[in-house]
Design a protein around this motif. Structure first.
Motif, PDB file in Angstrom:
ATOM      1  N   ALA A  87       3.775  28.093 -60.705  1.00  0.00           N
ATOM      2  CA  ALA A  87       3.111  28.838 -59.442  1.00  0.00           C
ATOM      3  C   ALA A  87       1.293  28.202 -60.079  1.00  0.00           C
ATOM      4  O   ALA A  87       0.435  27.646 -59.482  1.00  0.00           O
ATOM      5  CB  ALA A  87       2.889  29.843 -59.359  1.00  0.00           C
ATOM      6  N   ILE A  88       1.610  28.308 -61.342  1.00  0.00           N
ATOM      7  CA  ILE A  88       0.137  28.217 -62.184  1.00  0.00           C
ATOM      8  C   ILE A  88      -0.597  26.712 -61.912  1.00  0.00           C
ATOM      9  O   ILE A  88      -1.946  26.588 -62.147  1.00  0.00           O
ATOM     10  CB  ILE A  88       0.587  28.861 -63.278  1.00  0.00           C
ATOM     11  N   THR A 107       7.580  33.447 -54.687  1.00  0.00           N
ATOM     12  CA  THR A 107       6.303  32.647 -54.162  1.00  0.00           C
ATOM     13  C   THR A 107       6.145  31.036 -54.406  1.00  0.00           C
ATOM     14  O   THR A 107       6.179  30.240 -54.194  1.00  0.00           O
ATOM     15  CB  THR A 107       5.296  33.042 -54.672  1.00  0.00           C
ATOM     16  N   PRO A 108       5.883  30.396 -56.077  1.00  0.00           N
ATOM     17  CA  PRO A 108       6.336  29.640 -56.313  1.00  0.00           C
ATOM     18  C   PRO A 108       6.546  28.028 -55.900  1.00  0.00           C
ATOM     19  O   PRO A 108       6.461  27.603 -55.692  1.00  0.00           O
ATOM     20  CB  PRO A 108       7.613  29.746 -58.068  1.00  0.00           C
ATOM     21  N   HIS A 141       3.248  36.170 -51.179  1.00  0.00           N
ATOM     22  CA  HIS A 141       3.639  36.535 -52.594  1.00  0.00           C
ATOM     23  C   HIS A 141       3.891  38.189 -51.964  1.00  0.00           C
ATOM     24  O   HIS A 141       5.541  38.369 -52.246  1.00  0.00           O
ATOM     25  CB  HIS A 141       2.457  37.836 -53.877  1.00  0.00           C
ATOM     26  N   ARG A 156       9.337  37.030 -56.064  1.00  0.00           N
ATOM     27  CA  ARG A 156       9.715  35.839 -57.293  1.00  0.00           C
ATOM     28  C   ARG A 156       9.852  34.680 -56.701  1.00  0.00           C
ATOM     29  O   ARG A 156       9.588  33.798 -57.611  1.00  0.00           O
ATOM     30  CB  ARG A 156      10.898  36.324 -58.323  1.00  0.00           C
ATOM     31  N   THR A 209      11.751  30.063 -58.436  1.00  0.00           N
ATOM     32  CA  THR A 209      11.084  31.035 -59.087  1.00  0.00           C
ATOM     33  C   THR A 209      10.392  30.891 -60.749  1.00  0.00           C
ATOM     34  O   THR A 209      10.248  31.665 -60.931  1.00  0.00           O
ATOM     35  CB  THR A 209      11.770  31.773 -59.530  1.00  0.00           C
ATOM     36  N   ARG A 210       9.774  29.269 -61.177  1.00  0.00           N
ATOM     37  CA  ARG A 210       8.995  29.640 -61.723  1.00  0.00           C
ATOM     38  C   ARG A 210       7.652  28.949 -61.628  1.00  0.00           C
ATOM     39  O   ARG A 210       6.578  28.524 -60.933  1.00  0.00           O
ATOM     40  CB  ARG A 210       9.048  28.232 -62.740  1.00  0.00           C
ATOM     41  N   THR A 211       7.352  30.617 -63.060  1.00  0.00           N
ATOM     42  CA  THR A 211       6.036  31.219 -62.586  1.00  0.00           C
ATOM     43  C   THR A 211       4.426  29.342 -63.515  1.00  0.00           C
ATOM     44  O   THR A 211       3.916  29.695 -62.849  1.00  0.00           O
ATOM     45  CB  THR A 211       5.102  32.276 -63.883  1.00  0.00           C
ATOM     46  N   ARG A 212       5.088  29.283 -64.107  1.00  0.00           N
ATOM     47  CA  ARG A 212       4.078  28.146 -64.553  1.00  0.00           C
ATOM     48  C   ARG A 212       4.240  27.320 -63.600  1.00  0.00           C
ATOM     49  O   ARG A 212       3.295  26.076 -63.231  1.00  0.00           O
ATOM     50  CB  ARG A 212       4.596  26.831 -65.514  1.00  0.00           C
TER      51      ARG A 212
END
Length: 430
Positions: free
Chosen positions: A24-25, A142-143, A135, A140, A19-22
């Motif tokens: 995914a980025i 998605t990562p 997504h 959440r 769940t970590r957005t970073r």
């Protein structure tokens, strides 16, 4: 009172790498850089000191150029396709064109652009479409889907294949299907561009008697077929029929890179079964996948798990499935990843992660280790073990382990605590 163990499990889940957005980025940044580099390799490889090597999107571009010149039927015959490859790129590669005419019409529109620009536009837009669908399914998580599917994402971003497009269409269908929306028929109809991947979703549409969706799908297919015929000429269909016949011969004789295929046919054939026996094994596997899917549907499996099962079954129905089609597996992961995360410990998650990477990245890994411009043909003694197709059994292992995990209660739940207590009670005292 709040269960401290359950609270701890929920806290760990909230801080999960899935769940970590970073994360995914970072993945998206890597994919963006790879897309730019790939565009250079398609358009002007000499700028990076490389020579032109025909890759999947080159076949799209050549077939599109032929269509623009009124020679769409030539794309379907290998000898004329070879001639067109040399005419437009100066190179030739074994890439038979077997897509239905509606997809030929689609690539004709892209062929007006320089190959590198067309690649960037096609790959960028279809990936954005696929990411949007993932997504919507995974939220959440998605990562985590991006992380697990990274080998497939890298493969598609380098080659420009259409897995993002087909994966996005199947995902759109499943979202509408689960919400009982007749609009599910539109993405179902659009899958005429790759119908062998749509058997599972078509079966569920018919089983549920979603007749409005069936009508919309039928109208979509008819419209696309008429549009392709009008734009490309009726002779495109004779070329298409010839191309399908030729491709069957090439598949039987092992001319395709079977090590990149995910079908039981490819596995059996490369392990020594003749084409007839390999097709029998493929048929048995396809029927088993369909039977399992219908069994899950009849017993009222929850929507997200049924959607994941549809995706998994779709991977084993056709003998002609490649690793770039594994975006469908990404949809399955998106549907069940939250439940898997609740039911697995870190060591189990690491194991599933590693196995998924091996299963989805096997073909890419073999390709990277091969010399440039080499061709792996079944029966070629110089190819050796590189010819083996091992993706199907590895994918089945991943699916089996995930299925076993999903049968458990969530970690920290009373049912799980009772199960652990029963196991401990059966263990002998130290």
């Amino acid at each position: 009172m709040t269960d401290p163990a359950a609270s701890a499990d929920r806290a760990a889940l909230a801080d999960s790498p899935f769940t970590r957005t970073r994360l995914a980025i970072a993945i998206l940044a890597v994919l963006a850089m790879l897309a730019i580099v790939s565009a250079i390799f398609f358009q002007a490889p000499q700028l990076v000191g490389a020579t032109k090597i025909l890759t999947d999107y080159d076949a799209f571009h050549v077939a599109g150029r032929l269509a623009l010149e009124g020679r769409a039927d030539d794309a379907y015959r290998l000898e004329s396709m070879f001639a067109a490859q040399e005419e437009f790129t100066g190179k030739r590669s074994f890439m038979p064109w077997t897509y239905p005419p509606p997809f030929t019409l689609f690539v004709a529109m892209l062929a007006n652009l320089p190959v590198g620009v067309g690649f960037l536009l096609f790959t960028g837009l279809t990936f954005a479409f696929y990411l949007h669908v993932v997504h919507r399914i995974a939220g959440r998580f998605t990562p985590g889907v991006l992380m697990l599917m990274l080998p497939t994402l890298l493969l598609l971003t380098r080659t420009g294949q259409n897995g993002f497009l087909t994966g996005g269409l199947i995902g759109m269908f499943l979202l509408a299907f689960l919400n009982r929306q007749p609009g599910a028929g539109l993405p179902l109809g659009l899958m005429v561009i790759k119908p062998h991947l749509a058997v599972g979703i078509t079966l569920m549409t018919l089983a549920e008697r979603r007749w409005q969706s069936v009508m919309i799908a039928a109208l979509t297919v008819i419209t696309l077929l008429l549009a392709a015929t009008a734009a490309l000429g009726p002779e495109v269909w004779s070329g298409f029929i010839d191309g399908i016949a030729e491709s069957g011969t090439y598949l039987r004789d092992g001319y395709y890179p079977l090590f990149r295929m995910t079908s039981l046919y490819a596995t059996a054939h490369t392990l020594g079964a003749g084409p007839g026996m390999a097709m029998v094994i493929q048929a048995a596997g396809a029927l088993s996948a369909i039977a399992a899917l219908l069994w899950l549907w009849r017993r009222g499996t929850s929507g997200n798990r049924l959607a994941a099962a549809i995706c998994c079954a779709s991977l084993f129905i056709s003998p002609y499935n490649y690793d770039y089609d594994l975006t469908i597996l990404g949809l399955a992961i998106a549907f069940v990843l939250p439940e898997l995360a609740e039911r697995t410990r870190p060591a189990e998650q690491t194991t599933l992660f590693a196995l998924t990477w091996i299963a989805t990245g096997y073909g890419l890994g073999v390709s990277i280790t091969m010399p440039e411009n080499s061709v792996v043909r079944l029966g070629d003694p110089e190819s050796g073990a590189r010819s083996l197709s091992l993706m199907a059994p590895m994918l089945l292992l991943v699916i089996a382990l995930a299925t076993l995990a999903l049968r458990r209660a969530p970690l920290g739940s009373p049912a799980q605590d009772d199960s652990d207590a029963q196991v401990q009670g059966r263990m002998p005292a130290a």
